[in-house]
Design a protein around this motif. Structure first.
Motif, PDB file in Angstrom:
ATOM      1  N   PHE A 165       1.266  -0.832  -0.835  1.00  0.00           N
ATOM      2  CA  PHE A 165      -0.277  -0.117   0.068  1.00  0.00           C
ATOM      3  C   PHE A 165       0.993   1.405  -0.146  1.00  0.00           C
ATOM      4  O   PHE A 165       1.123   1.216   1.037  1.00  0.00           O
ATOM      5  CB  PHE A 165      -1.200   0.445   0.791  1.00  0.00           C
ATOM      6  CG  PHE A 165      -2.073  -0.988   1.269  1.00  0.00           C
ATOM      7  CD1 PHE A 165      -3.065  -0.750   0.634  1.00  0.00           C
ATOM      8  CD2 PHE A 165      -1.581  -2.267   1.953  1.00  0.00           C
ATOM      9  CE1 PHE A 165      -4.262  -1.754   0.719  1.00  0.00           C
ATOM     10  CE2 PHE A 165      -3.210  -3.406   2.274  1.00  0.00           C
ATOM     11  CZ  PHE A 165      -4.273  -3.164   1.164  1.00  0.00           C
ATOM     12  N   ARG A 218      -7.279   0.669   3.043  1.00  0.00           N
ATOM     13  CA  ARG A 218      -7.001  -0.517   3.262  1.00  0.00           C
ATOM     14  C   ARG A 218      -7.449  -1.957   3.573  1.00  0.00           C
ATOM     15  O   ARG A 218      -7.021  -2.808   2.954  1.00  0.00           O
ATOM     16  CB  ARG A 218      -5.754  -0.655   4.115  1.00  0.00           C
ATOM     17  CG  ARG A 218      -4.660   0.278   3.561  1.00  0.00           C
ATOM     18  CD  ARG A 218      -3.328   0.308   4.311  1.00  0.00           C
ATOM     19  NE  ARG A 218      -1.933   1.259   4.515  1.00  0.00           N
ATOM     20  CZ  ARG A 218      -0.708   1.012   4.640  1.00  0.00           C
ATOM     21  NH1 ARG A 218      -0.830   0.339   5.618  1.00  0.00           N
ATOM     22  NH2 ARG A 218      -0.400   1.828   4.206  1.00  0.00           N
ATOM     23  N   HIS A 278      -0.800  -8.661   7.968  1.00  0.00           N
ATOM     24  CA  HIS A 278      -0.284  -7.353   7.611  1.00  0.00           C
ATOM     25  C   HIS A 278       0.808  -6.651   8.160  1.00  0.00           C
ATOM     26  O   HIS A 278       0.794  -7.133   9.219  1.00  0.00           O
ATOM     27  CB  HIS A 278      -1.890  -6.342   8.000  1.00  0.00           C
ATOM     28  CG  HIS A 278      -2.748  -6.403   6.928  1.00  0.00           C
ATOM     29  ND1 HIS A 278      -3.850  -7.696   7.323  1.00  0.00           N
ATOM     30  CD2 HIS A 278      -3.631  -5.847   5.570  1.00  0.00           C
ATOM     31  CE1 HIS A 278      -4.620  -7.646   6.622  1.00  0.00           C
ATOM     32  NE2 HIS A 278      -4.232  -6.637   5.278  1.00  0.00           N
ATOM     33  N   ASP A 284       3.195  -1.259   5.712  1.00  0.00           N
ATOM     34  CA  ASP A 284       2.801  -0.789   4.414  1.00  0.00           C
ATOM     35  C   ASP A 284       2.090  -2.929   3.198  1.00  0.00           C
ATOM     36  O   ASP A 284       1.648  -1.824   3.180  1.00  0.00           O
ATOM     37  CB  ASP A 284       3.734   0.208   3.573  1.00  0.00           C
ATOM     38  CG  ASP A 284       3.549   1.489   3.934  1.00  0.00           C
ATOM     39  OD1 ASP A 284       2.111   1.905   5.299  1.00  0.00           O
ATOM     40  OD2 ASP A 284       4.550   1.758   3.080  1.00  0.00           O
TER      41      ASP A 284
END
Length: 237
Positions: A10, A27, A78, A81
């Motif tokens: 991201f 996200r 996760h 990013d």
């Protein structure tokens, strides 16, 4: 069985609290789109037709009838990013899959975390290391532990000190290839397989468990794991 590790980076989030909250919500939405789209690469199912449920301790999974029909297992991770999605094909309900990605964080008390969460044998591997070498041993151990608890589906309901891993004798891995390791103290009646590798600025950990009746009697090798970058996330789902 093959394991596919889809990964997407991201854009970095900056700005005030409201902006960050909106960016994080975006996200989460994109992550769900990526999950649905990638699952549809492995079965003739429209992305919006996938259904999900959570296990007793909150682990996401496909609805039982879809899992039985399409034989797919998945797990998400996760860190900063990065998003990493693991999908195993030809995997029935007795296959347990967990993945963890970790990007180092500045000013993190790694020694304190290790003392609190690592087994005695794991802390022994960290003992005496130079400050520069400490993260290169700590993070492989951490992603292995995280991937295992995610594979079991029990998360932090189990003691992280109750099991552990032994890294290669070199202690400070420098290879970019997957390294398989042995674990101790794992849940019984399941054949567990574990691997880690450097990824971006951090590490990836992967755990595969084959329970009784899983239909597979071997774990994975590096040839069974595919790293697949996602350049542009799907849209309109």
């Amino acid at each position: 069985m093959n394991i596919y590790l889809y990964h997407y980076r991201f854009a970095s989030v900056a700005g005030g609290q409201e902006h960050r909250r909106a960016a994080l919500a975006s996200r989460r939405h994109v992550s769900r789109q990526i999950l649905r789209s990638c699952l549809s690469h492995h079965a003739q199912v429209a992305p919006d037709a996938w259904g999900f449920q959570r296990g007793e301790y909150g682990k996401p999974a496909l609805l039982s009838h879809q899992q039985r029909q399409y034989r797919l297992q998945f797990n998400l991770s996760h860190s900063r990013d990065w998003l990493v999605l693991a999908i195993a094909d030809d995997a029935d309900a007795n296959v347990f899959l967990g993945v963890d990605v970790e990007q180092p964080k500045a000013r993190r008390n790694l020694s304190g975390i290790a003392q609190h969460y690592f087994s005695e044998a794991e802390n022994a591997q960290l003992g005496g290391l130079a400050e520069a070498d400490f993260p290169r041993v700590f993070y492989p151990l951490w992603v292995l532990k995280e991937s295992y608890v995610k594979a079991t589906g029990r998360g932090l309901a189990q003691s992280l000190q109750g099991f552990g891993f032994q890294l290669p004798q070199t202690g400070v891995p420098i290879t970019t290839a997957w390294q398989t390791v042995l674990g101790t103290g794992m849940a019984k009646n399941v054949a567990w397989y574990h691997a880690y590798r450097p990824f971006a600025d951090g590490y990836l950990g992967l755990t595969l468990g084959l329970g009784h009746g899983a239909g597979h009697r071997m774990g994975f090798t590096a040839d069974d794991i595919q790293l697949i970058p996602i350049a542009t996330p799907p849209s309109g789902q």
